[in-house]
Every structure is written in structure tokens, then in C-alpha cells.
Design a protein around this motif. Structure first.
Motif, PDB file in Angstrom:
ATOM      1  N   ALA A 109       0.836  -1.202   0.000  1.00 35.55           N
ATOM      2  CA  ALA A 109       0.000   0.000   0.000  1.00 35.55           C
ATOM      3  C   ALA A 109       0.871   1.252   0.000  1.00 35.55           C
ATOM      4  N   LYS A 110       1.916   1.226   0.836  1.00 33.20           N
ATOM      5  CA  LYS A 110       2.764   2.414   0.997  1.00 33.20           C
ATOM      6  C   LYS A 110       3.468   2.797  -0.311  1.00 33.20           C
ATOM      7  N   ASN A 111       3.939   1.794  -1.039  1.00 32.22           N
ATOM      8  CA  ASN A 111       4.727   2.074  -2.248  1.00 32.22           C
ATOM      9  C   ASN A 111       3.917   1.954  -3.544  1.00 32.22           C
ATOM     10  N   HIS A 112       2.604   1.838  -3.415  1.00 33.11           N
ATOM     11  CA  HIS A 112       1.709   1.712  -4.575  1.00 33.11           C
ATOM     12  C   HIS A 112       2.200   0.608  -5.508  1.00 33.11           C
ATOM     13  N   ILE A 113       2.432  -0.558  -4.934  1.00 34.31           N
ATOM     14  CA  ILE A 113       2.954  -1.700  -5.688  1.00 34.31           C
ATOM     15  C   ILE A 113       1.880  -2.209  -6.665  1.00 34.31           C
ATOM     16  N   GLU A 114       2.314  -2.571  -7.869  1.00 32.00           N
ATOM     17  CA  GLU A 114       1.352  -3.042  -8.879  1.00 32.00           C
ATOM     18  C   GLU A 114       1.433  -4.549  -9.087  1.00 32.00           C
ATOM     19  N   LEU A 115       2.515  -5.156  -8.634  1.00 31.75           N
ATOM     20  CA  LEU A 115       2.611  -6.624  -8.697  1.00 31.75           C
ATOM     21  C   LEU A 115       3.432  -7.122  -7.504  1.00 31.75           C
ATOM     22  N   LEU A 116       2.857  -8.098  -6.816  1.00 33.26           N
ATOM     23  CA  LEU A 116       3.579  -8.691  -5.686  1.00 33.26           C
ATOM     24  C   LEU A 116       4.044 -10.084  -6.097  1.00 33.26           C
ATOM     25  N   VAL A 117       5.328 -10.355  -5.943  1.00 29.23           N
ATOM     26  CA  VAL A 117       5.861 -11.672  -6.322  1.00 29.23           C
ATOM     27  C   VAL A 117       6.310 -12.407  -5.065  1.00 29.23           C
ATOM     28  N   LEU A 118       5.834 -13.647  -4.924  1.00 29.56           N
ATOM     29  CA  LEU A 118       6.200 -14.458  -3.753  1.00 29.56           C
ATOM     30  C   LEU A 118       6.694 -15.825  -4.214  1.00 29.56           C
ATOM     31  N   GLY A 119       7.607 -16.398  -3.437  1.00 28.03           N
ATOM     32  CA  GLY A 119       8.110 -17.727  -3.778  1.00 28.03           C
ATOM     33  C   GLY A 119       7.366 -18.804  -3.015  1.00 28.03           C
ATOM     34  N   ARG A 120       7.296 -19.972  -3.616  1.00 27.72           N
ATOM     35  CA  ARG A 120       6.659 -21.108  -2.968  1.00 27.72           C
ATOM     36  C   ARG A 120       7.676 -21.758  -2.020  1.00 27.72           C
ATOM     37  N   GLY A 121       7.204 -22.311  -0.917  1.00 31.96           N
ATOM     38  CA  GLY A 121       8.109 -23.009   0.000  1.00 31.96           C
ATOM     39  C   GLY A 121       8.588 -24.314  -0.615  1.00 31.96           C
ATOM     40  N   VAL A 122       9.816 -24.680  -0.324  1.00 29.93           N
ATOM     41  CA  VAL A 122      10.336 -25.965  -0.804  1.00 29.93           C
ATOM     42  C   VAL A 122      10.389 -26.914   0.378  1.00 29.93           C
ATOM     43  N   LYS A 123       9.884 -28.118   0.193  1.00 29.64           N
ATOM     44  CA  LYS A 123       9.828 -29.094   1.285  1.00 29.64           C
ATOM     45  C   LYS A 123      11.238 -29.358   1.837  1.00 29.64           C
ATOM     46  N   GLY A 124      11.352 -29.347   3.126  1.00 33.04           N
ATOM     47  CA  GLY A 124      12.642 -29.643   3.742  1.00 33.04           C
ATOM     48  C   GLY A 124      13.532 -28.420   3.906  1.00 33.04           C
ATOM     49  N   LYS A 137      -4.632 -14.246   3.633  1.00 33.22           N
ATOM     50  CA  LYS A 137      -4.609 -12.944   4.299  1.00 33.22           C
ATOM     51  C   LYS A 137      -4.114 -11.878   3.328  1.00 33.22           C
ATOM     52  N   ILE A 138      -3.037 -12.213   2.613  1.00 36.16           N
ATOM     53  CA  ILE A 138      -2.455 -11.241   1.676  1.00 36.16           C
ATOM     54  C   ILE A 138      -3.404 -11.021   0.508  1.00 36.16           C
ATOM     55  N   LYS A 139      -3.945 -12.141   0.017  1.00 36.44           N
ATOM     56  CA  LYS A 139      -4.848 -12.087  -1.130  1.00 36.44           C
ATOM     57  C   LYS A 139      -6.048 -11.174  -0.842  1.00 36.44           C
ATOM     58  N   ASN A 140      -6.567 -11.308   0.394  1.00 36.61           N
ATOM     59  CA  ASN A 140      -7.755 -10.520   0.729  1.00 36.61           C
ATOM     60  C   ASN A 140      -7.465  -9.046   0.936  1.00 36.61           C
ATOM     61  N   LYS A 141      -6.245  -8.754   1.362  1.00 36.37           N
ATOM     62  CA  LYS A 141      -5.991  -7.354   1.727  1.00 36.37           C
ATOM     63  C   LYS A 141      -5.079  -6.595   0.777  1.00 36.37           C
ATOM     64  N   ALA A 142      -4.263  -7.302   0.007  1.00 40.19           N
ATOM     65  CA  ALA A 142      -3.337  -6.571  -0.874  1.00 40.19           C
ATOM     66  C   ALA A 142      -4.115  -5.969  -2.048  1.00 40.19           C
ATOM     67  N   SER A 143      -3.662  -4.776  -2.439  1.00 34.72           N
ATOM     68  CA  SER A 143      -4.431  -4.063  -3.477  1.00 34.72           C
ATOM     69  C   SER A 143      -3.872  -4.336  -4.880  1.00 34.72           C
ATOM     70  N   CYS A 144      -2.972  -5.326  -5.001  1.00 35.35           N
ATOM     71  CA  CYS A 144      -2.356  -5.567  -6.316  1.00 35.35           C
ATOM     72  C   CYS A 144      -2.417  -7.059  -6.670  1.00 35.35           C
ATOM     73  N   PRO A 145      -2.168  -7.397  -7.935  1.00 38.23           N
ATOM     74  CA  PRO A 145      -2.123  -8.827  -8.286  1.00 38.23           C
ATOM     75  C   PRO A 145      -0.944  -9.511  -7.604  1.00 38.23           C
ATOM     76  N   ILE A 146      -1.108 -10.821  -7.342  1.00 42.02           N
ATOM     77  CA  ILE A 146      -0.024 -11.567  -6.691  1.00 42.02           C
ATOM     78  C   ILE A 146       0.442 -12.668  -7.629  1.00 42.02           C
ATOM     79  N   LEU A 147       1.750 -12.764  -7.766  1.00 39.89           N
ATOM     80  CA  LEU A 147       2.304 -13.832  -8.592  1.00 39.89           C
ATOM     81  C   LEU A 147       3.045 -14.807  -7.682  1.00 39.89           C
ATOM     82  N   LEU A 148       2.532 -16.022  -7.635  1.00 38.26           N
ATOM     83  CA  LEU A 148       3.165 -17.030  -6.772  1.00 38.26           C
ATOM     84  C   LEU A 148       4.023 -17.943  -7.652  1.00 38.26           C
ATOM     85  N   VAL A 149       5.326 -17.921  -7.384  1.00 32.94           N
ATOM     86  CA  VAL A 149       6.239 -18.674  -8.260  1.00 32.94           C
ATOM     87  C   VAL A 149       6.532 -20.041  -7.673  1.00 32.94           C
TER      88      VAL A 149
END
Lengths: 149, 522
Positions: A109-124, A137-149
Motif C-alpha cells: 500500500a505504501k509504495n503503490h505496488i502493482e505486482l507482488l511476487v512471492l516464492g513457494r516453500g520448498v519441502k525440507g 490474508k495477503i490475497k484478501n488485503k493486498a491491493s495488487c495482483p499476486i504472482l506465486l512462483v
């Protein structure tokens, strides 16, 4: 298309993949990249059960840990900075202390982000503090699209 | 402290005061009578009223003026609502839930074949810890309660300081020498075992150092104290603390029923818990779960705990030297032994010693009272303490029969016949010893009765004991509220394996030593 991209990372294998993709997208779109490392504030509750030490011993411990966390955060961000500079991507570093989901939403919100990129956890594999990010939580509140890699 | 007005203190304080009034009026008399707690009304309504009034007053202020506006709000105004809630839980556990579980235990005994409430130790201490754990893990602790929860550390220390007034010199001498021997052997043994284990598992030095300290001395507290010295990283601490808490909590729930099942006495169990349990807080908790009302086990366990804490600075030095070996000079802090010894010395132990000294010089006790062994005596002559004519006659026949071969015992009995009561604690010892010279059960009982007649605890000690139990009950609820699954989940990696193996071996070895080698009682 995306003027500002935020990548939240802990330097784990999954996050590294997300870093690469975020840099790639930023390079293609000429975006400004925000690399964020959240020091999980839940960490302080680890010592909740501790009661015998004098407060200065506890403070010495917290100071030592704080130093360690910042060092780790700087190291992770330095790596992504190096990769970004190779692709001539403008990058900003953010080290934040807080609950990860809240901290990420706040920065978006503070930086007017237009895309949020997050990494998937790796087992172990885990960051220093084992924590499952609550994407809902992030999906419901973030104001930008989320890319989960 | 969020610089906001809060209604929590007002509601909780008001609730406590209202509860005290309801008690005083007598609306709950029948319920408490049914639960066998009618005699406790004065004490617990008093606690509810005084704590309630204090929380209510602060609560009114918190409702009018935002918390955080004044300099000392973090230690005065912010904790009040949390303190009120914990006191409310203490009352609920001690006067309602514990008796209810007692009734359930007895009711289910025919079906189960055993009294589950007694075997599993469902008393107010265990229930407090359980409620704390459930609360923090299921419904979370609200922000307004957190400062109150954090007072648990201080209150537990106050409990131990007050406990200092409960020991006789004989007890402290015996327990002290026992604990120094056992703790030293187990701490040193565990520390070197873990250092060796670390080599086998090829763990990095910081992690091995933290594990050696945590598993060897007193759990999370020791791990925290040694972390900066061995340059522990975040991941090392997460692994270690998670494991220490997990193994410690398992121990807390396993130790008391096992101790009861094998029929350990208070010294055996106190020594076992004091040596075998990883976290110092769980030592106090297990001792009180095992024996919540006579505090004898707690006294033993806490002496062990204190010995462990006193050894901590020494272990920090040992581990600092171990860490420095082979490390590059720039990675090692200069070792300042004096500073470590002063920094790590637990201040509350001075309070404990102070209370013990005051007690020993008779500061808390009116003239005539004496703590001898583990019993309180008042040997000042009085008619109530005298034996009956026929009882004295029976003792005279026994003395005249020549069965007593010990001159000291004979002299003690002859003096008893003259004074008609025991007049000194040394005499009491010999009168009790007279039991060894007869097989007559009635006579044995007579000697015991003569001793019991001069037992008497001063009211000041009763009051202090009561306060101390409140301190422990309070502190352990607060500590329970900090046992989170999120923390235990951090356990993992090689730390979990080393911790599980070492924790089990230490507990098992300590169990064996305490059960088979500790036969004495005080």
C-alpha cells in the motif's frame, strides 16, 4: 505494464526462483523493483518461557540476534541487488520487522505496488524462523495482483 | 501499550470485586460447600477483593486516559488487566476446577479402575498451565493481556524468594549437598556428552554450544545466556528453543504420573525433576503438580533449580573457552571471567538467601517456634501438649522393661515422663527413635503422638506459604500462556535428534539414580 514490483524474499530456494522471475519481469517492463526482507516479529515470543535470566542478559541476547537477522537480511538483499544490477533493473531494499503478511500488505500500500511476487516453500527447507505465510490474508488485503512462483 | 483508552481493566477489576461481594454475601456458599472449599471463602474473597479493587482503579484510569501517556505506564497501568485475568484463573482453578476434577476422578474410578485426577495430577497447577497453553494456542492472547502475562517471570522469582523462608538449616544442608553433587555431575556430564554428540553429528559449533548449554543446565534460559558467547545464529536458536520447549513440555506431563506410579517420595521426585527436566520453569511446575499442597517436593526441586542456575556462569565460561578453541581471533570476544560471573549471577538467589537468613534468625517466627527437619515445632510447655496419665504409665513400663538400649533414647523418654511432654526438638528426635525398640503398634503410635502434640506452625509462615503458592500458581499460568505450538514447531534438524536422545537419556539416568540410590528422607 507494472511500474512497481515487490518481491518478498528470505533467500530460500523457492524465493530465489521468485527473485529471478521478478527481475525478469521488471527488466522487460522497465519496472522499479522493491526487494523486501521481513524479520518475523513472532521471533521474540520464542523466549517467552525464559524467566531466569536478568533483563540485561536477555537484552544482550536480543541485541545479538538482531545483529544476526539484519546481517542475514542484508546478505539476501545484496544477492538480489547484484542480480538486478546485471539486468539494469532499478531496485529498492526494504528490511522490515513485523508479522510477514501485515508487513507485506503495508509495503504494497505504501509504495503503490502493482505486482507482488512471492516464492513457494520448498519441502525440507526453511528460513531461520519456521513460518507458513498465510496467502489468503495477503490475497484478501493486498491491493495488487499476486504472482506465486 | 497502544496509546488507546481501554475498558478491559475496568471490566476485569469490576468482575473481581463483584465476585468478592457475591462470595461475602454468601450466594456461593452451597457450591463451595459441595466442592469442599467452604473454609477458603475468607482467603479467596480477600484476594479477589484487593486485586479486583486495584485493577478496577487502574482500569478506570485506563478508560479515561490512554495507556502509554505516562512514563511508567508499561509497568503500572498496562499489566493490570492481564494480572486481573490471571488472578481470576488462579481462583477458578484452585477453588472450583481442582475440586471438580477430584469429584470426577472419584466418580470415574469404578469404571476406569484408577483415579485419573490423582494419577495425572489434575490439580490447580496443572490445570493452570493447561488453560494457559490452550488459551494462547487456540484463542490467542489479546494485546491488552500481554503486559500482564509478562509479569509471570517476576512473580515466579518472588515465589522462589518467599520459598527461601520455608527451609530449616538441616533441610538446606542435606538438599544443598545432594543437589550440588547431582547437578554438577549431570550438568557437566550432559554438556560434554552434547559436545561429543555434536562432533558425531557434525553440527556447527554455535548450534552445539547452545544445545550443550540448554540441554545441560536449565533449558531455554541457559540457551539464551550462552547464545552471544558462541555466536549462535537465528536458525540455531529457533531449532534449539523449539526442541527444548517441546522436550520440556513432554517431560512436564510425563514426570508427575511416572513419579506417582513408582511411588517416589518428595526427595526422590524433587531431585528427579530438578535434574532430569530441561527447563527450569517446568521443574517448579512438575514439583507442584506432583505435590501441590505440602510444598515439600517443591522445596527439593527448587534447591536443584537454584544450583543449576548458579552453575550457569561457569558453563558460559566453559563454552566460551570451548568456542574460542580453533576459531579465528576476530570471531572470538575477549573472555572476561569476572564480568560473566557478575552478569550471569541470578539476583533473585540473593533474595532467596536473604529470606532463608531472616527465617533462620527467627525474624518471621514468634518465640517458641522452631523449624526442625521438615516440621515446625512449638515446645513451650502447655497442658494441651501433655500426654495422658495412662499413656505416661505405658511409656514408664516400656522404659522399666529395659528394652531401650540407647542411653540417649532412654534419657529422652525419662525426661518425657517428668515433663509429660516433649520440651526440645532434639528430644523429639529421640522419642521418635524409640519406635525402633518396640514392635507394639500402640506404643509406636504413642511416640508419634507425643511428637505430633508439639508440632505447631506459626501463622506468619502459614500466610507466607499461602502467598508463595499464589505466586507460583500465577507465574505458572502466565508461563503456560507462553508455551506456543508456533515455538515448539521450530524444533527440527539435527538439534531435534540430539535433543530428543539427550533429553531422554538424562531423564532416564536421573530417574534411575533418584529411585534406586536416593533412599533417605529428612
Amino acid at each position: 505494464m507494472f511500474k512497481k514490483i515487490l518481491i518478498a524474499t528470505h533467500g530460500t530456494t523457492g524465493a530465489k526462483k521468485a527473485e529471478q522471475l521478478a527481475i525478469e519481469i521488471a527488466s522487460q517492463h522497465g519496472s522499479e523493483l522493491f526487494a523486501m526482507y521481513v524479520i518475523n516479529s513472532n521471533w521474540s515470543s520464542l523466549t517467552g518461557i525464559e524467566w531466569l535470566n536478568a533483563s540485561h542478559t536477555r537484552m544482550k541476547f536480543y541485541n545479538h540476534m538482531e545483529k544476526d537477522f539484519y546481517q542475514k537480511a542484508k546478505q539476501v538483499l545484496e544477492d538480489i541487488n547484484r542480480a538486478a544490477s546485471q539486468k539494469q533493473v532499478k531496485i529498492n531494499n526494504i528490511i522490515s520487522v513485523g508479522i510477514p503478511e501485515e508487513a507485506i500488505i503495508e509495503e504494497c500500500a505504501k509504495n503503490h505496488i502493482e505486482l507482488l511476487v512471492l516464492g513457494r516453500g520448498v519441502k525440507g527447507e526453511r528460513a531461520e524462523y519456521k513460518y507458513t505465510l498465510q496467502l489468503n490474508k495477503i490475497k484478501n488485503k493486498a491491493s495488487c495482483p499476486i504472482l506465486l512462483v | 501499550m497502544n496509546n488507546q483508552k481501554s475498558i478491559a481493566g475496568l471490566l476485569i477489576g469490576g468482575g473481581l470485586v463483584l465476585y468478592a461481594i457475591i462470595l461475602k454475601i454468601g450466594y456461593l456458599n452451597d457450591v463451595l460447600k459441595y466442592l469442599g472449599q467452604a473454609k477458603t471463602i475468607d482467603v479467596h474473597s480477600g484476594v479477589a477483593l484487593w486485586v479486583g479493587m486495584l485493577v478496577l482503579l487502574i482500569g478506570i484510569l485506563n478508560f479515561i486516559v490512554p495507556v502509554g501517556k505516562f512514563k511508567h505506564d508499561s509497568i503500572v497501568r498496562a499489566p493490570a488487566p492481564g494480572i486481573g485475568i490471571i488472578i481470576l484463573l488462579c481462583i477458578l482453578n484452585r477453588y472450583y476446577l481442582e475440586p471438580i476434577f477430584k469429584i470426577w476422578g472419584k466418580a470415574l474410578q469404578p469404571a476406569l479402575g484408577f483415579d485419573f485426577a490423582t494419577i495425572f495430577g489434575f490439580n490447580y497447577i496443572l490445570l493452570g498451565i493447561l488453560i494457559g497453553i490452550l488459551w494462547v494456542n487456540i484463542i490467542k492472547i489479546p494485546a491488552w493481556m500481554l503486559p500482564g502475562v509478562k509479569t509471570g517471570r517476576l512473580i515466579l522469582k518472588m515465589g522462589i524468594i518467599t520459598l527461601g523462608a520455608m527451609y530449616s538449616i538441616t533441610e538446606l544442608r542435606y538438599m544443598g549437598s545432594l543437589s550440588i553433587t547431582m547437578v554438577f555431575a549431570f550438568v557437566m556430564g550432559t554438556v560434554f556428552f552434547v559436545l561429543w554428540f555434536g562432533k558425531i553429528f557434525k553440527t556447527e559449533k554455535p548450534l552445539t554450544g547452545v544445545l550443550a548449554s540448554g540441554l545441560g543446565v536449565c533449558g531455554v534460559s541457559a540457551a539464551v545466556a550462552v547464545a552471544p558467547v558462541v555466536k549462535a545464529r537465528g536458525i540455531d536458536m529457533a531449532y534449539s528453543i523449539g526442541m527444548l520447549l517441546l522436550v520440556g513440555v513432554v517431560g512436564l506431563f510425563v514426570f508427575p504420573p511416572v513419579g506417582k506410579a513408582v511411588g517416589m517420595n518428595e526427595i526422590q521426585f524433587g531431585a528427579w525433576a530438578g535434574t532430569g527436566l530441561l527447563n527450569s520453569a517446568q521443574v517448579a511446575a512438575a514439583a507442584l503438580v506432583f505435590d501441590p499442597h505440602t510444598i515439600e517436593t517443591l522445596k527439593v526441586a527448587e534447591i536443584f533449580n537454584i544450583t543449576r542456575v548458579l552453575i550457569l556462569p561457569l558453563i558460559v565460561i566453559v563454552l566460551a573457552l570451548w568456542f574460542a578453541k580453533g576459531e579465528a581471533a576476530e570471531n572470538v570476544e575477549k573472555l572476561n571471567v569476572g564480568k560473566i560471573l557478575i552478569d550471569k549471577f541470578p539476583i533473585f538467589v540473593i533474595g532467596f538467601i536473604f529470606m532463608f537468613t531472616l527465617m533462620s534468625v527467627g525474624f518471621f517466627t514468634p518465640k517458641g517456634f522452631e523449624l526442625h527437619g521438615k516440621n515446625w515445632y512449638n515446645v513451650t510447655p502447655s497442658e494441651k501438649k501433655q500426654l495422658k496419665k495412662e499413656e505416661l504409665a505405658k511409656i514408664k513400663d516400656f522404659v522399666d522393661s529395659g528394652a531401650v538400649t540407647s542411653p540417649m533414647v532412654k534419657e529422652a523418654l525419662e525426661k518425657l515422663l517428668v515433663d509429660k511432654q516433649i520440651t526440645s526438638t532434639t528430644q523429639a528426635d529421640y522419642v521418635l527413635k524409640a519406635q525402633d525398640f518396640t514392635k507394639d503398634k500402640e506404643l509406636k503410635k504413642l511416640f508419634k503422638d507425643a511428637d505430633k502434640k508439639v508440632h505447631g506452625k506459626p501463622i506468619t509462615i502459614e500466610i507466607m506459604r499461602e502467598y508463595m503458592l499464589w505466586f507460583f500458581a500465577y507465574g505458572l499460568i502466565a508461563l503456560g500462556m507462553q508455551i506456543t505450538w508456533q515455538t515448539m514447531k521450530q524444533a527440527g534438524g539435527k538439534a531435534a535428534v540430539i535433543g530428543a536422545i539427550t533429553g531422554f537419556l538424562k531423564a532416564f539416568l536421573a530417574f534411575w539414580v533418584c529411585l534406586y540410590l536416593l533412599k533417605e528422607t529428612i
